[in-house]
Scaffold this motif. Structure first.
Motif, PDB file in Angstrom:
ATOM      1  N   PHE A  95       0.805  -1.218   0.000  1.00 56.48           N
ATOM      2  CA  PHE A  95       0.000   0.000   0.000  1.00 56.48           C
ATOM      3  C   PHE A  95       0.840   1.270   0.000  1.00 56.48           C
ATOM      4  O   PHE A  95       0.403   2.308  -0.476  1.00 56.48           O
ATOM      5  CB  PHE A  95      -1.013  -0.024   1.154  1.00 56.48           C
ATOM      6  CG  PHE A  95      -2.190  -0.899   0.823  1.00 56.48           C
ATOM      7  CD1 PHE A  95      -3.255  -0.397   0.095  1.00 56.48           C
ATOM      8  CD2 PHE A  95      -2.219  -2.227   1.208  1.00 56.48           C
ATOM      9  CE1 PHE A  95      -4.327  -1.200  -0.228  1.00 56.48           C
ATOM     10  CE2 PHE A  95      -3.280  -3.028   0.895  1.00 56.48           C
ATOM     11  CZ  PHE A  95      -4.354  -2.522   0.167  1.00 56.48           C
ATOM     12  N   MET A  96       2.056   1.210   0.489  1.00 60.05           N
ATOM     13  CA  MET A  96       2.943   2.376   0.419  1.00 60.05           C
ATOM     14  C   MET A  96       3.356   2.620  -1.039  1.00 60.05           C
ATOM     15  O   MET A  96       3.578   3.754  -1.449  1.00 60.05           O
ATOM     16  CB  MET A  96       4.198   2.167   1.280  1.00 60.05           C
ATOM     17  CG  MET A  96       3.941   2.261   2.768  1.00 60.05           C
ATOM     18  SD  MET A  96       3.405   3.878   3.301  1.00 60.05           S
ATOM     19  CE  MET A  96       4.944   4.777   3.236  1.00 60.05           C
ATOM     20  N   VAL A 146      -2.803   2.282   5.125  1.00 59.83           N
ATOM     21  CA  VAL A 146      -1.569   1.548   5.383  1.00 59.83           C
ATOM     22  C   VAL A 146      -1.674   0.784   6.702  1.00 59.83           C
ATOM     23  O   VAL A 146      -1.266  -0.380   6.798  1.00 59.83           O
ATOM     24  CB  VAL A 146      -0.358   2.508   5.391  1.00 59.83           C
ATOM     25  CG1 VAL A 146       0.899   1.794   5.874  1.00 59.83           C
ATOM     26  CG2 VAL A 146      -0.138   3.091   4.013  1.00 59.83           C
ATOM     27  N   ILE A 147      -2.252   1.392   7.737  1.00 59.90           N
ATOM     28  CA  ILE A 147      -2.406   0.732   9.043  1.00 59.90           C
ATOM     29  C   ILE A 147      -3.354  -0.461   8.917  1.00 59.90           C
ATOM     30  O   ILE A 147      -3.083  -1.545   9.451  1.00 59.90           O
ATOM     31  CB  ILE A 147      -2.889   1.735  10.105  1.00 59.90           C
ATOM     32  CG1 ILE A 147      -1.772   2.748  10.380  1.00 59.90           C
ATOM     33  CG2 ILE A 147      -3.305   1.021  11.380  1.00 59.90           C
ATOM     34  CD1 ILE A 147      -2.184   3.894  11.262  1.00 59.90           C
ATOM     35  N   ILE A 148      -4.443  -0.264   8.190  1.00 58.18           N
ATOM     36  CA  ILE A 148      -5.389  -1.380   7.986  1.00 58.18           C
ATOM     37  C   ILE A 148      -4.713  -2.499   7.190  1.00 58.18           C
ATOM     38  O   ILE A 148      -4.859  -3.679   7.501  1.00 58.18           O
ATOM     39  CB  ILE A 148      -6.669  -0.871   7.274  1.00 58.18           C
ATOM     40  CG1 ILE A 148      -7.458   0.030   8.223  1.00 58.18           C
ATOM     41  CG2 ILE A 148      -7.529  -2.038   6.802  1.00 58.18           C
ATOM     42  CD1 ILE A 148      -8.612   0.761   7.571  1.00 58.18           C
ATOM     43  N   ALA A 149      -3.945  -2.146   6.157  1.00 56.16           N
ATOM     44  CA  ALA A 149      -3.232  -3.138   5.352  1.00 56.16           C
ATOM     45  C   ALA A 149      -2.233  -3.916   6.206  1.00 56.16           C
ATOM     46  O   ALA A 149      -2.091  -5.136   6.066  1.00 56.16           O
ATOM     47  CB  ALA A 149      -2.522  -2.464   4.188  1.00 56.16           C
ATOM     48  N   ALA A 150      -1.555  -3.212   7.116  1.00 55.67           N
ATOM     49  CA  ALA A 150      -0.609  -3.891   8.010  1.00 55.67           C
ATOM     50  C   ALA A 150      -1.342  -4.878   8.906  1.00 55.67           C
ATOM     51  O   ALA A 150      -0.887  -5.998   9.130  1.00 55.67           O
ATOM     52  CB  ALA A 150       0.158  -2.873   8.842  1.00 55.67           C
ATOM     53  N   GLY A 151      -2.496  -4.483   9.424  1.00 55.74           N
ATOM     54  CA  GLY A 151      -3.288  -5.370  10.288  1.00 55.74           C
ATOM     55  C   GLY A 151      -3.786  -6.587   9.536  1.00 55.74           C
ATOM     56  O   GLY A 151      -3.713  -7.722  10.041  1.00 55.74           O
ATOM     57  N   VAL A 152      -4.302  -6.392   8.318  1.00 58.62           N
ATOM     58  CA  VAL A 152      -4.784  -7.516   7.503  1.00 58.62           C
ATOM     59  C   VAL A 152      -3.616  -8.444   7.157  1.00 58.62           C
ATOM     60  O   VAL A 152      -3.724  -9.671   7.249  1.00 58.62           O
ATOM     61  CB  VAL A 152      -5.494  -7.001   6.228  1.00 58.62           C
ATOM     62  CG1 VAL A 152      -5.787  -8.149   5.264  1.00 58.62           C
ATOM     63  CG2 VAL A 152      -6.787  -6.284   6.598  1.00 58.62           C
ATOM     64  N   GLY A 153      -2.485  -7.878   6.786  1.00 58.98           N
ATOM     65  CA  GLY A 153      -1.302  -8.689   6.462  1.00 58.98           C
ATOM     66  C   GLY A 153      -0.820  -9.480   7.661  1.00 58.98           C
ATOM     67  O   GLY A 153      -0.464 -10.652   7.550  1.00 58.98           O
ATOM     68  N   ALA A 154      -0.837  -8.848   8.833  1.00 59.91           N
ATOM     69  CA  ALA A 154      -0.420  -9.545  10.053  1.00 59.91           C
ATOM     70  C   ALA A 154      -1.375 -10.687  10.374  1.00 59.91           C
ATOM     71  O   ALA A 154      -0.943 -11.784  10.748  1.00 59.91           O
ATOM     72  CB  ALA A 154      -0.341  -8.573  11.221  1.00 59.91           C
ATOM     73  N   TYR A 155      -2.671 -10.449  10.215  1.00 57.99           N
ATOM     74  CA  TYR A 155      -3.663 -11.491  10.484  1.00 57.99           C
ATOM     75  C   TYR A 155      -3.468 -12.680   9.542  1.00 57.99           C
ATOM     76  O   TYR A 155      -3.460 -13.835   9.967  1.00 57.99           O
ATOM     77  CB  TYR A 155      -5.081 -10.930  10.353  1.00 57.99           C
ATOM     78  CG  TYR A 155      -6.140 -11.987  10.523  1.00 57.99           C
ATOM     79  CD1 TYR A 155      -6.468 -12.461  11.788  1.00 57.99           C
ATOM     80  CD2 TYR A 155      -6.796 -12.532   9.421  1.00 57.99           C
ATOM     81  CE1 TYR A 155      -7.424 -13.442  11.954  1.00 57.99           C
ATOM     82  CE2 TYR A 155      -7.746 -13.512   9.580  1.00 57.99           C
ATOM     83  CZ  TYR A 155      -8.063 -13.970  10.841  1.00 57.99           C
ATOM     84  OH  TYR A 155      -9.012 -14.952  11.007  1.00 57.99           O
ATOM     85  N   LEU A 156      -3.316 -12.392   8.245  1.00 54.29           N
ATOM     86  CA  LEU A 156      -3.108 -13.470   7.277  1.00 54.29           C
ATOM     87  C   LEU A 156      -1.793 -14.216   7.556  1.00 54.29           C
ATOM     88  O   LEU A 156      -1.738 -15.442   7.472  1.00 54.29           O
ATOM     89  CB  LEU A 156      -3.119 -12.910   5.850  1.00 54.29           C
ATOM     90  CG  LEU A 156      -4.470 -12.402   5.357  1.00 54.29           C
ATOM     91  CD1 LEU A 156      -4.320 -11.772   3.977  1.00 54.29           C
ATOM     92  CD2 LEU A 156      -5.499 -13.518   5.338  1.00 54.29           C
TER      93      LEU A 156
END
Length: 191
Positions: A83-84, A93-103
């Motif tokens: 996303f960056m 970007v924060i939401i993308a980091a959270g989704v990536g961490a969850y996956l």
């Protein structure tokens, strides 16, 4: 450590006859024992067995915790990087980091378990001892070849020499998963 000579027989009566021949030639009962050796792959293993501990796969929960951490960090980093690259806003970007961490948290442990399981297959334990009734004789340097000759005359196959603990009339530390040291070459050198 004690010096031990052993030979394999296919039946208990043949092994008992060989033991009697040893007794008839001066070996004492305390120095002769016989026992059955299971076929390769069918040996009882206990948690305290060193060879088992060396080849055991890591527990799933240990692999899961490590894999989850790696997966979460990798997923968060991937989400931020993607996303960056598109110049997304900070909340995206924060939401993308959270989704990536969850996956990554979900995928990491399974990948870690697979790699641990694959590594486990590379450490296959091979057994080279044939099954049968083993007659083991506690010997000295002076009478080891006499014991081997008696066992050979009695029909023993797979004659071997070992160094082990002989206690209370038996080979106390016998390990059926170790590769036997053939006595054939040694006894021919003596002749």
């Amino acid at each position: 450590m004690s010096l031990i000579v052993a030979g394999r027989f296919t039946t208990f009566p043949a092994a008992e006859a060989a033991a009697q021949q040893l007794f008839d030639r001066g070996f004492i009962e305390e120095d002769v024992t016989l026992f059955f050796v299971n076929p390769p792959g069918q040996h009882s293993r206990h948690a305290h067995d060193h060879s088992v501990q060396m080849t055991a796969a890591p527990p799933i929960h240990a692999a899961s915790g490590h894999g989850a951490t790696i997966g979460a960090v990798a997923g968060a980093a991937a989400g931020v990087a993607i996303f960056m690259a598109f110049a997304a806003s900070l909340p995206v970007v924060i939401i993308a980091a959270g989704v990536g961490a969850y996956l990554g948290l979900r995928i990491g442990p399974s990948l870690q378990a697979r790699s641990a399981h694959a590594g486990h297959h590379e450490r296959v334990h091979r057994e080279f001892r044939n099954s049968g009734v083993l007659v083991a004789v506690h010997v000295s340097n002076d009478n080891q070849f006499d014991a081997a000759a008696i066992l050979r005359e009695a029909g023993a196959s797979d004659l071997e020499r070992a160094s082990g603990h002989w206690q209370q009339g038996r080979w106390a530390d016998f390990d059926p998963t170790t590769t036997p040291v053939p006595l054939g070459d040694l006894s021919q050198q003596h002749a």
